[in-house]
Scaffold this motif. Structure first.
Motif, PDB file in Angstrom:
ATOM      1  N   ARG A  35       6.325  -1.771 -11.919  1.00  0.00           N
ATOM      2  CA  ARG A  35       4.212  -1.811 -10.782  1.00  0.00           C
ATOM      3  C   ARG A  35       4.954  -2.957  -9.692  1.00  0.00           C
ATOM      4  NH1 ARG A  35      -1.194  -3.549 -13.021  1.00  0.00           N
ATOM      5  NH2 ARG A  35      -0.858  -5.139 -10.730  1.00  0.00           N
ATOM      6  N   ILE A  36       4.668  -1.383  -8.909  1.00  0.00           N
ATOM      7  CA  ILE A  36       4.924  -2.116  -7.210  1.00  0.00           C
ATOM      8  C   ILE A  36       2.845  -2.096  -6.938  1.00  0.00           C
ATOM      9  CG2 ILE A  36       4.779  -1.901  -4.971  1.00  0.00           C
ATOM     10  CD1 ILE A  36       7.305  -0.588  -6.056  1.00  0.00           C
ATOM     11  N   ASP A  37       2.868  -3.083  -6.616  1.00  0.00           N
ATOM     12  CA  ASP A  37       1.045  -2.946  -6.103  1.00  0.00           C
ATOM     13  C   ASP A  37       0.955  -3.997  -4.635  1.00  0.00           C
ATOM     14  OD1 ASP A  37      -0.381  -3.024  -7.602  1.00  0.00           O
ATOM     15  OD2 ASP A  37       0.409  -5.284  -8.790  1.00  0.00           O
ATOM     16  N   ALA A  38      -0.063  -3.087  -3.881  1.00  0.00           N
ATOM     17  CA  ALA A  38      -0.151  -3.251  -2.403  1.00  0.00           C
ATOM     18  C   ALA A  38      -0.708  -4.676  -2.098  1.00  0.00           C
ATOM     19  CB  ALA A  38      -1.246  -3.192  -1.735  1.00  0.00           C
ATOM     20  N   ARG A  39       0.183  -5.888  -1.985  1.00  0.00           N
ATOM     21  CA  ARG A  39       0.112  -7.273  -1.469  1.00  0.00           C
ATOM     22  C   ARG A  39      -0.857  -7.618  -0.772  1.00  0.00           C
ATOM     23  NH1 ARG A  39       1.822  -8.612  -7.158  1.00  0.00           N
ATOM     24  NH2 ARG A  39       3.507  -7.327  -7.467  1.00  0.00           N
ATOM     25  N   ASN A  59       6.965 -12.341  -7.360  1.00  0.00           N
ATOM     26  CA  ASN A  59       6.120 -11.142  -7.217  1.00  0.00           C
ATOM     27  C   ASN A  59       7.649 -10.159  -7.492  1.00  0.00           C
ATOM     28  OD1 ASN A  59       3.458 -10.960  -7.298  1.00  0.00           O
ATOM     29  ND2 ASN A  59       4.305 -10.973  -5.343  1.00  0.00           N
ATOM     30  N   GLU A  61       8.803  -7.043  -7.244  1.00  0.00           N
ATOM     31  CA  GLU A  61       9.771  -6.460  -5.434  1.00  0.00           C
ATOM     32  C   GLU A  61      10.411  -7.363  -4.671  1.00  0.00           C
ATOM     33  OE1 GLU A  61       6.291  -6.046  -7.154  1.00  0.00           O
ATOM     34  OE2 GLU A  61       4.770  -5.837  -5.614  1.00  0.00           O
ATOM     35  N   PHE A 360       4.561   3.494  -8.053  1.00  0.00           N
ATOM     36  CA  PHE A 360       2.762   2.422  -7.477  1.00  0.00           C
ATOM     37  C   PHE A 360       2.327   4.136  -6.921  1.00  0.00           C
ATOM     38  CE2 PHE A 360       0.475   1.848  -3.208  1.00  0.00           C
ATOM     39  CZ  PHE A 360      -0.029   0.970  -3.590  1.00  0.00           C
ATOM     40  N   GLY A 362      -1.537   4.602  -4.893  1.00  0.00           N
ATOM     41  CA  GLY A 362      -2.525   3.326  -4.303  1.00  0.00           C
ATOM     42  C   GLY A 362      -3.277   3.654  -3.087  1.00  0.00           C
ATOM     43  N   VAL A 364      -3.104   1.750   0.019  1.00  0.00           N
ATOM     44  CA  VAL A 364      -2.123   0.532   1.094  1.00  0.00           C
ATOM     45  C   VAL A 364      -3.526   0.195   2.600  1.00  0.00           C
ATOM     46  CG1 VAL A 364      -0.491  -0.620   2.570  1.00  0.00           C
ATOM     47  CG2 VAL A 364      -0.114   0.451   0.380  1.00  0.00           C
ATOM     48  N   GLN A 368      -1.850  -4.919   4.400  1.00  0.00           N
ATOM     49  CA  GLN A 368      -0.809  -5.410   3.332  1.00  0.00           C
ATOM     50  C   GLN A 368       0.059  -4.785   3.355  1.00  0.00           C
ATOM     51  OE1 GLN A 368      -3.393  -2.432   0.460  1.00  0.00           O
ATOM     52  NE2 GLN A 368      -4.943  -4.216  -0.423  1.00  0.00           N
ATOM     53  N   VAL A 370       3.472  -3.278   0.737  1.00  0.00           N
ATOM     54  CA  VAL A 370       4.134  -2.758  -0.184  1.00  0.00           C
ATOM     55  C   VAL A 370       5.555  -2.392   0.194  1.00  0.00           C
ATOM     56  CG1 VAL A 370       3.535   0.096   0.815  1.00  0.00           C
ATOM     57  CG2 VAL A 370       4.212  -0.774  -1.957  1.00  0.00           C
TER      58      VAL A 370
END
Lengths: 456, 456, 456
Positions: A35-39, A59, A61, A360, A362, A364, A368, A370
């Motif tokens: 899982r990758i997130d917009a951080r 994290n 990634e 991912f 979602g 961005v 943020q 990614v």
């Protein structure tokens, strides 16, 4: 006030500690990027003249990509103290303007005043001559490249807040130690926080001179003990970003936006390159775009062919602008991780791994980050406000392979392969292959397409 | 039928999982290669038009060398769906012939028909024009080089089974993620197995389009939802090797065995190299041998000097043929691991580590793989049937240092050093040094030697 | 006697075993270099003609830097048996003189005698011709570069003990296996110790021929079994350094101190470079100094610009001499770890990490080693006896950035930045910046300074 100053350094130290315990899993040979997130940044390090916001590099990634990222917000007349890092760095100027210097031993002090100039200092007027190494101007849209181990400082000489996002490539060959980001300050007192004392139990940290004996500094610099202690900065409570109340006095050419870099007498080999190398390029100018679609957006890249110092850093960057609802072609980056920072608007981004799974899918939004791992497939669809971003790539000549569009891998496939692979008619195969006439930036509504089907 | 289709991908996933738990020991800084084996593939992945056999890369010697290896067996009219890998690949054609294409974004579609040609499709005849990127022919004995991240497809256009053995160099600099071999398919449904569902519990995997939203594909390709779903290939049960019943229709020049590659208009820099680069060389032609001994065998190499794309891949290969009872000189490879695949016959192979211990002393038979780690000493003695092999080396210019023969390290030693080192007479020292007049391939019986003793 | 012979090899094996258990912490992504020590060798490996002393490479700083170091003490007429290593090596001749040969397969035997020459052997006189690869002379002050995997031997042809300190860069790209230092001997019996038998429980180790079957050696070399066993060296109890009672007989040009290397007919590519490359440079000659301060000392470097083979090894070296109480400018090495071996005298050395903490502050005396990690700040202050050292750097063109002196990072800073950063007056800032007129080597007493303050 000092207790509020949590420096970049102190947090990196804290992370470093937890990292050893936490980061083991991916180091044993595999990156489980499920899982990758917009951080967004999770740490704010305040200082006298601004704040630095840091993304948690624990994290997965970030660890798999071997990079860390942070953002400076520097007030007008704020000076970022000189420091060097254990890995090469690319910075993008999100907002504002400033001046900076990269200091390299042995490079000549080429900025000098042939006339005395005066400087107000309290009551009296003082006249002196100074000379120093090259100073550069930078402004919004600039990419700035700093080699590993090169000390540099920056100063906000504009009127608005200076915002800089910085990518550090810790897994780069130039870093021989480990992937922990390390900042070595040569001035000030960047690290004073309760957290640090608690964790380290040592209470002694700061710029590199702090570690030297006071008497050694006295001998080296020919100063008295009081000045030596000022160099160590122990009682300095301003943090890593300091306010220059009366403004910084430096010798510098007028700002034209694009400086000329003349040839200079330089040493041989690498030093020659480094002393006089251009280390900056503006990616925001629309007229400079590498790909332009008047109805969908534009894309500009800077790599070692356009900014040769990047071949030494093994990094490159790109700037993308998507208009409302436009699409950035599904693609993969052949030879680099791509770390995307959203500078404006928002987009739906989908990233797919080798299993065909979306790691991912979602939104961005502006501010943020990614991470798109090497070879993972990605597509971006701008929202109603459009989408703008800067991408940092861990290769000095990042290559994109598109899955749709005029220069895509699909176009290269014989129609017969497409027909058989997807179990569609040869008519559909040709349509699939040839419908998108655009290259990289697609308009998002079918009605605006100029597509045609090449069947007879 | 789909349950029988265990794709390459699915097994790689399974290995990946066990790998994290298993592979720790060697990653903590040391390769404990106390035993090497002659290995056979342990997984068979069946598909409609053939089978792929995979060597378990959890074995210490594969992990230490950072490589994985597999073998495709593709039926006549079988098409291997387009895919790209996270590391560079060298393939050797053990048997058969075919055509293939390597797809690189931005490279021109240089294969085009200026005339319409017809294609039978069920009842009707359809006329259309196609154009696509360069297609290459390949045949038995070819080494084919594929860069990391470059999508490629292959098709068996011959009458017999096509057998290809593939070495993937996961520890190569071109792979920035981790050493897990990853295959990204751009078509078909390579991963459908109970094992995978069981292990992953997700049930969703496939080509990279599978991870994208269907509506996104509709927008990107301008197709309807049904076609978009076909692109995702969810219900495709053919696996990664599919049958093209009526044969693949592509534009291609006549097959001469050795294609000419003319200059083409190409982009600058790397793309120029890649778009037009020769990526194939035949190692089976005896007239091409680099070392030839009429009574013992021959040896042919391909490296970055003969096939320049290999300097980009940092890989090279060699082909050896030993006649009955012949010996390949004891030697070590200075700068590379050497992964040996036996193509015919059998040999006794001995591999010795830095402790002077034999980590392998056994027979290697046709179809088996043995890894010779960098610097380990190795000797091969062909059996009664002779021995033929292909060696993949993890350096684009692998250097062999022999321990016997006319160009050996021994020859370079002063006789006096040999005399003292081995505590033999100076007469014996000169004999030891000079007896073998052959270079690399030795005839196995003394009687056939042309040796002479250089003492007076 | 054999029980006393603990070879290099045997100890490396032992270390290797403990290493897997011990070395894990730093490998999981972070080097916790909280303390560095001035180290002495902890293992002595005796042999017939001398002793090899090994620094324990389990120490954190060696593991983080990825290097190992050892020192040979070879008696007059002592021969170090031919061996090759899994990583490139830089050797510095601390004392004495000798001859050596680097053996590379395919390089021609260019040293040959056109006349027969005679050699005493016991009672009789024997005449024979020999030819062999290039032999080099070396002497005190020489740096010698040996590529990974290249077999080499050395012989003390002088009258005094030959002392050689050797740095092996195990983390170098040329080593593809792991960071364990491995020595492959091609002659003798380097590994015979109770410890080894105890730990390994195998009792079989030695030179690489030991691992081959005796009959194979008979077939390969055309010798009888007895000689084959001598090649394996099983009963040889002399260890890795053997005594050549009557002196080594080799063909060699007269020793001029600086050999001329003429062009030779060589193969293409890398072999050409390697066969005829100069691999040696003397750093002790004061007239060769790169930095010289008559009142403080001198500094000489050898890098890929002066000794091109170093670009292949990715290593360089420097030699420093500080007179009594002199100071080597505080600095950091931008792109390399620096491994310092003290050859004479003593100095106080301070090493500072990125937290501003002294990880080392102590005396370094003749014969000790201290590791300065990349980017760590370091200052050296010679004691009453002065200080001399050799530094091995893990980059073929190591760059130093000084924190004081005429070419320092400080000089490059605008005075205004210094003033604000250290909260000192502009007068003090200019003094700090300009007081030291010396470049790298500072005289240690203020009275001897030629400093001036540039304020008006």
């Amino acid at each position: 006030m000092s207790k509020l100053f949590l420096s970049v350094l102190s947090f990196l130290l804290l992370f470093g500690l937890s990292f050893a315990a936490h980061g083991g899993s991916w180091q044993q040979g595999q990156c489980q990027i499920s899982r990758i997130d917009a951080r967004e940044p999770s740490i704010r390090v305040r200082a006298e003249a601004g704040v630095t916001e840091i993304w948690d590099f624990n994290n997965d990634e970030f660890q798999c990509a071997g990079v860390s990222i942070h953002r400076h917000r520097i007030q007008a007349k704020g000076l970022m103290l000189p420091a060097y890092h254990n890995a090469p760095v690319l910075a993008y100027i999100v907002q504002g303007r400033g001046i900076n210097g990269v200091l390299i031993s042995g490079c000549p002090e080429t900025f000098e005043s042939s006339q005395q100039f005066s400087k107000e200092e309290g009551e009296r007027t003082q006249r002196f001559r100074d000379k120093h190494q090259k100073i550069g101007h930078f402004r919004q849209g600039d990419i700035i490249a700093i080699p590993a181990g090169a000390a540099h400082w920056s100063y906000n000489d504009g009127d608005e807040e200076l915002i800089v996002v910085v990518l550090q490539d810790n897994s780069n060959q130039a870093n021989q130690l480990d992937q922990t980001p390390r900042s070595f300050f040569v001035a000030g007192n960047p690290a004073r926080s309760q957290q640090q004392y608690g964790q380290q139990g040592q209470g002694k940290s700061g710029n590199v001179f702090r570690g030297f004996d006071v008497q050694t500094l006295v001998d080296v610099f020919g100063v008295d003990e009081e000045t030596a202690r000022k160099i160590q900065g122990e009682n300095d409570e301003r943090g890593h970003l300091i306010k220059v109340e009366r403004g910084l006095q430096v010798i510098r050419p007028p700002f034209s936006g694009e400086e000329e870099y003349g040839r200079r007498d330089a040493a041989n080999g690498l030093e020659e390159t480094i002393c006089t190398a251009k280390n900056r390029e503006n990616l925001d100018d629309p007229s400079r775009a590498d790909v332009y679609n008047p109805s969908a957006g534009r894309f500009s890249t800077v790599n070692s062919l356009t900014l040769p110092i990047l071949s030494y850093l093994r990094l490159s960057a790109a700037r993308g602008v998507l208009y409302r609802n436009a699409i950035f072609s599904p693609h993969w980056v052949v030879n680099a991780h791509s770390i995307i920072y959203a500078t404006r608007g928002g987009a739906r981004v989908q990233i797919v791994n080798h299993k065909g799974q979306a790691v991912f899918d979602g939104q961005v939004q502006e501010g943020q980050v990614v991470v798109v791992p090497q070879n993972f497939a990605v597509v971006k669809q701008a929202g109603e406000q459009g989408f703008e971003w800067v991408a940092f790539n861990t290769n000095d000549n990042a290559m994109i392979n598109t899955l749709s569009g005029r220069t895509s891998a699909f176009r290269g496939l014989p129609a017969s392969v497409i027909e058989n692979a997807y179990q569609i008619s040869s008519e559909e195969a040709l349509r699939l292959k040839n419908w998108r006439q655009e290259t990289l930036i697609f308009s998002g509504r079918r009605s605006s397409q100029t597509g045609r089907v090449a069947t007879a």
